[in-house]
Design a protein around this motif. Structure first.
Motif, short mmCIF file in Angstrom:
data_model
loop_
_atom_site.label_atom_id
_atom_site.label_comp_id
_atom_site.label_asym_id
_atom_site.label_seq_id
_atom_site.Cartn_x
_atom_site.Cartn_y
_atom_site.Cartn_z
N THR A 1 0.83 -1.21 0.00
CA THR A 1 0.00 0.00 0.00
C THR A 1 0.86 1.25 0.00
OG1 THR A 1 -1.69 -1.21 1.25
CG2 THR A 1 -1.89 1.20 1.17
N ILE A 2 1.94 1.23 0.78
CA ILE A 2 2.86 2.37 0.80
C ILE A 2 3.42 2.61 -0.60
CG2 ILE A 2 5.09 3.19 1.66
CD1 ILE A 2 4.49 1.59 4.24
N ALA A 3 3.82 1.53 -1.28
CA ALA A 3 4.39 1.67 -2.63
C ALA A 3 3.37 2.23 -3.60
CB ALA A 3 4.89 0.31 -3.11
N GLU A 4 2.11 1.79 -3.48
CA GLU A 4 1.06 2.28 -4.38
C GLU A 4 0.82 3.77 -4.18
OE1 GLU A 4 -2.29 -0.15 -3.55
OE2 GLU A 4 -1.39 -2.00 -4.32
N GLU B 1 10.89 12.80 1.64
CA GLU B 1 9.72 13.63 1.93
C GLU B 1 8.47 13.03 1.30
OE1 GLU B 1 8.13 18.24 1.36
OE2 GLU B 1 10.22 17.72 0.91
N ILE B 2 8.61 12.54 0.06
CA ILE B 2 7.47 11.92 -0.61
C ILE B 2 7.07 10.64 0.11
CG2 ILE B 2 6.67 10.89 -2.77
CD1 ILE B 2 8.64 12.69 -4.25
N LEU B 3 8.05 9.85 0.51
CA LEU B 3 7.76 8.59 1.19
C LEU B 3 7.07 8.85 2.54
CD1 LEU B 3 8.06 5.52 1.06
CD2 LEU B 3 10.26 5.76 2.23
N GLU B 4 7.51 9.87 3.24
CA GLU B 4 6.88 10.21 4.52
C GLU B 4 5.43 10.60 4.31
OE1 GLU B 4 7.74 12.93 8.52
OE2 GLU B 4 8.91 13.27 6.68
N GLU B 5 5.14 11.33 3.23
CA GLU B 5 3.76 11.70 2.92
C GLU B 5 2.94 10.45 2.63
OE1 GLU B 5 3.96 14.37 -0.35
OE2 GLU B 5 4.81 16.04 0.81
N ALA B 6 3.56 9.47 1.96
CA ALA B 6 2.85 8.23 1.66
C ALA B 6 2.47 7.49 2.95
CB ALA B 6 3.70 7.34 0.77
N TYR B 7 3.40 7.43 3.90
CA TYR B 7 3.12 6.78 5.18
C TYR B 7 1.95 7.45 5.91
CZ TYR B 7 6.92 3.35 5.84
OH TYR B 7 7.74 2.25 5.77
N ALA B 8 1.78 8.75 5.69
CA ALA B 8 0.74 9.50 6.39
C ALA B 8 -0.62 9.38 5.72
CB ALA B 8 1.14 10.98 6.48
N ASP B 9 -0.69 8.71 4.58
CA ASP B 9 -1.94 8.58 3.85
C ASP B 9 -2.92 7.68 4.61
OD1 ASP B 9 -3.77 7.18 1.71
OD2 ASP B 9 -2.93 8.95 0.70
N PRO B 10 -4.21 8.04 4.67
CA PRO B 10 -5.20 7.22 5.40
C PRO B 10 -5.27 5.78 4.92
CG PRO B 10 -6.11 9.38 4.87
CD PRO B 10 -4.80 9.29 4.16
N ARG B 11 -5.01 5.55 3.63
CA ARG B 11 -5.06 4.18 3.11
C ARG B 11 -3.96 3.31 3.71
NH1 ARG B 11 -4.82 5.96 -3.04
NH2 ARG B 11 -3.65 7.63 -1.99
#
Length: 331
Positions: free
Chosen positions: A85-88, A284-294
């Motif tokens: 999910t993080i990768a997506e 920074e992009i990866l950290e934003e991905a981790y913060a995604d509700p999904r």
């Protein structure tokens, strides 16, 4: 922790996996190239027809503003839907994340130091501090990810106040997890530790124990197996240590520790990289991905709330890492 297991060619499992994946990417690139040739032939007439109207300046400007493609290879010690999910989500944000999963807690660090991967995501900063100290390495956190929740559990009691005088409590027998267990007991109001106990207190650091609680040291991984031992009134362990078949989770804890308590900083998991790559815009992009509700939803579904996402200030994490490394260096 197991040692690196070389393959017949002399490569590590992680290096072999990376080589295989690179070969797959080269094969895919060849296939795409073949399709592109067909496209070029089919579009040749259109290109010639429009050559006279093409604006070289506009084309150059468009090329200069095209976003740079970012990709990272991250080593970890497990394969999970959470990672997928993080990768997506990261891909939607313009970052290609490639996970390299190995059943080992040493390779993700040694291969990061060697430059085989760009980062890793599998460890808390306590473990990282030990690796850096023992190997004179400079692996550095770039942001926090998750923490495994710990608590007090009992097969017979419904409340910590029901613990009788002299009750026997199972706690981990290793210094770091045992210290965490004692901190939890203090937070629950069952004992008081000395002010100079430090990050990893022992039973010798207990100043007050009004209920005369008895502490039974056990390997942390074995504690869930002792959960129903009638000689133990309670056990202290990470919620994720229980087998799913036991049906025990965070909601069953008599007392659940505060994941964001300063005492738990050593147990915060991180994405880490080499010190000279901490400014990579990919993080920074990866950290934003981790913060995604999904991503939070995927974590909840996979770990049933036993592991939770945390957002800890990076300066606090790095300062704590430095403290832990200094303590480890002193022995």
């Amino acid at each position: 922790m197991s040692a690196e297991n070389p393959t017949p060619s002399g490569e590590s499992d992680l290096r072999s996996a990376l080589t295989a994946q690179k070969k797959k990417r080269r094969t895919a690139a060849i296939a795409v190239g073949a399709v592109a040739v067909v496209g070029l032939v089919a579009g040749a007439v259109a290109i010639v027809a429009n050559l006279g109207s093409a604006d070289p300046a506009a084309s150059a400007a468009e090329a200069s503003t095209a976003p740079e493609e970012l990709s990272v290879t991250i080593a970890t010690a497990e394969d999970s839907v959470f990672q997928d999910t993080i990768a997506e989500v990261a891909a939607e944000k313009g970052l290609d994340v490639e996970w390299l999963n190995v059943d080992d807690w040493v390779l993700p660090n040694t291969e990061l130091v060697a430059g085989t991967v760009d980062a890793n995501a599998f460890q808390h900063i306590l473990y990282l501090s030990a690796f850096n100290t023992e190997n004179d390495a400079d692996i550095t956190p770039v942001f926090s990810t998750v923490i495994t929740q710990w608590g007090i559990f009992s097969a017979t009691l419904d409340d910590v106040d029901a613990l009788q005088d002299g009750a026997r409590i199972g706690i981990p027998d290793d210094p770091s997890n045992g210290g965490r267990a004692l901190n939890i007991l203090e937070s629950a109001g069952l004992i008081e530790l000395s002010e100079d106990a430090g990050d990893f207190p022992t039973v010798d650091d207990i100043d007050t124990n009004d209920r005369n609680l008895q502490f039974v040291p056990l390997p942390a991984r074995d504690i869930p197996l002792q959960f129903e031992d009638p000689s133990l009134s309670a056990v202290i362990v990470g919620t994720s240590y229980f087998d799913p078949s036991q049906g025990i989770g965070a909601d069953d804890a008599l007392f659940l520790d505060d994941s964001l308590d300063e005492k738990n900083l050593p147990y915060v998991n991180v994405v880490a990289t080499r010190a000279n790559d901490v400014d990579n815009p990919a993080w920074e992009i990866l950290e934003e991905a981790y913060a995604d509700p999904r991503v939070a939803e995927a974590l909840e579904e996979e770990y049933f709330g036993n592991t939770v996402l945390v957002d800890v200030d990076i300066d606090d994490l790095r300062a704590k890492l430095a403290d832990l490394e200094a303590a480890a260096a002193q022995g």
